[in-house]
Design a protein around this motif. Sequence first.
Motif: not given
Ligand code: ADP
Length: 662
Positions: A519, A572, A576, A604
């Motif tokens: 992020a 992203k 995944m 966040a």
């Molecule tokens: P990935 O990292 O493979 O996308 P995650 O399940 O870890 O899968 O995260 C899902 C989604 O949550 C991310 O694609 C992002 O949009 C959001 N997200 C996760 N952590 C954060 C963060 N620290 N700040 C903003 N958005 C986040």
Amino acid sequence: MSWITIVWSMNAAACLTLAAIYLLVWCKQRQDPAHLLFSVTAVAAAAIAAFELEMMHAETVGQYEALMRWIHVPVWVLVISFVSFVRLYLHAGRRWLAWSICGLRTLVLILNFVFTPNLNFRHITSLRHFSWGGGEIISVPVGVANPWGLLSSVSLLLLLIFFVDATITVWRRGDQRRALVVGGSMIFGAILAWHVPLVIWGIIDIPLFLCFAYSGIVAAMAYELSYDLLHAAQLSRRLQESEVDLRETQERMELAASAAKLGMWMWDIARNEIWLADKGRALFGFAPSEKLDLDRFRSAVHPEDRELVFQAVQNSLRTGAEYEAEYRVLLPDGQLRWIAGRGRVEFNSNGQPARMRGASVDITKRKQAEELAARQRNEMAHLSRVTMLGELSGSIAHELNLPLSAILCNAQAAQRILANGKVDHTELREILNEVISEDKRACEVIRRLRLWLKKGEVQQHSLRINNVVQDVLRLLRSDLIHQKVIVDCELARNLPGIIGDPVQLQQVLVNLVVNACDAITNRTIPERRLLIRTGIQNRNGSSAVTVSVTDRGGSIPEEKMEQIFEPFFTTKPKGMGLGLSVCRTIIAAHRGKLWATNNADCGATFHFSLPIAAPDKGAPIIDTNHLTNMQCCSHGAVRHRGGVAPNGVKAPRGSGYDVTKD
Ligand code: ADP
């Protein structure tokens, strides 16, 4: 036949009929003497009627005298029966009065046979014959009254007082109907009986009609007894109906219990006897006729679960709380069955546990499903760790390269020293020490990686969350340096322990830190930093350890706040979308919570909370932090801000070090 004969005969016949009926009733219900007593009373009343009729028809003085003497026998029986009936059936009347009447009446009977012609008359001079009420000719005695006959009048007076007293008692007890019917008729009868002395003293000139005074009482007694019989019959009918209902309810319950695979049980604590329905016996593999007690039950429970079950039972007996336990039982064929038991203790009047009732249910299928779900969750978590490691492989290679290069340099230096021919032992020792320590460092990296990639059962350990944070930072150190991310740590001091799997909890934290790094690296901000905080949270009377990861990247749209935890949700390009969903299942399996909030300014924060381990629960606390200090001294990006108290109040800054430079 004149009406006098008809009426007196009818009276006697009615009394005899009642006597016969209640004798039959008594034969059927021998436990109740009231019916026999009534039967005797009714026979005596019939006898009095017969004697009176005969006396009216007496033609000679001798006949009359003999009849008058013998009529005292049924009168004695009747008076004793009345008194006994009042005492035994109505439970009223003074005892001393009852004994006085019985004694006096017995004395009257004896004296009656002592005196000639009888107790009532000194002598009967003649019989007066006249027609009474248009009926047949009847005889009435003319003679001199016996003063001892007064004893009979006294006993009659006492009987009247006894009846009045008993009636008042019954009335006051709230049984007005009985007081009116039985008490009223007895008082009326006893008053009516006063015509006898008046006839004997020659004050009035009528035949004796004592049988009507007494048969009224007999009728009232019969009414009362029949009322009770009727009531008993109604009760018995209702009882039968209730029994039918009960049987139906029992059948329904058994049906429901059998459908739900429930085994109802009851443990008589004092006798140490366990009753278990047939369904329950089948659940535990007990034979249908087997005698069950606590030891037999204990032997059926799996040895590893016995302690747990008996602690739950003890706790319930001690505190009165509901008994609840899930345990395995060993069936005779060697199979294992999961049982959920629930029960409640019942205490006796002294407050001691008397019995426990409850039900047991077969939860083997549920447990198998849970085990399958846990296995799948572990598989998923493992897969997720492997994927994560793929992403981190660059930094891991770097992490391994450093000690390996150091070993190489040191080995080359040692070669050079040896080539010179001038061996400086001290220098050589230092070089070798350096080689050993760098090798250990490389080994540590490999050990952590192996642990990380290990696939297996979830481990349940008592652990400290701060150690988990430090382990994660060590694992991610190279990556953090590579991404030029500064991590600020505010780790609360003296946090209570938690129960969990250290690798899975590390995985959650790695995921949150990697996401936070993603992020912030996505944004062009001058200083890339994130904050990891640990603390304690008290909510609804229960405490939990909390961990939060705050970044200063972009915020999460409010409508996506929950969606990001769904599997395959990602924003992203190469994501995944599994990380957060796996993290949530891991935290839920630890009975904790994982959630996200947006910061007030930017970025966040991801939080998770984990329940605190009970002080006596679980294994001794293991230190997942195998290294004594945070090894961020030569390469690292961790800024340790010193400890904060568990309530979140920051302690004075510790000797934090900035290790952002290589
Ligand atoms: P990935 O990292 O493979 O996308 P995650 O399940 O870890 O899968 O995260 C899902 C989604 O949550 C991310 O694609 C992002 O949009 C959001 N997200 C996760 N952590 C954060 C963060 N620290 N700040 C903003 N958005 C986040």
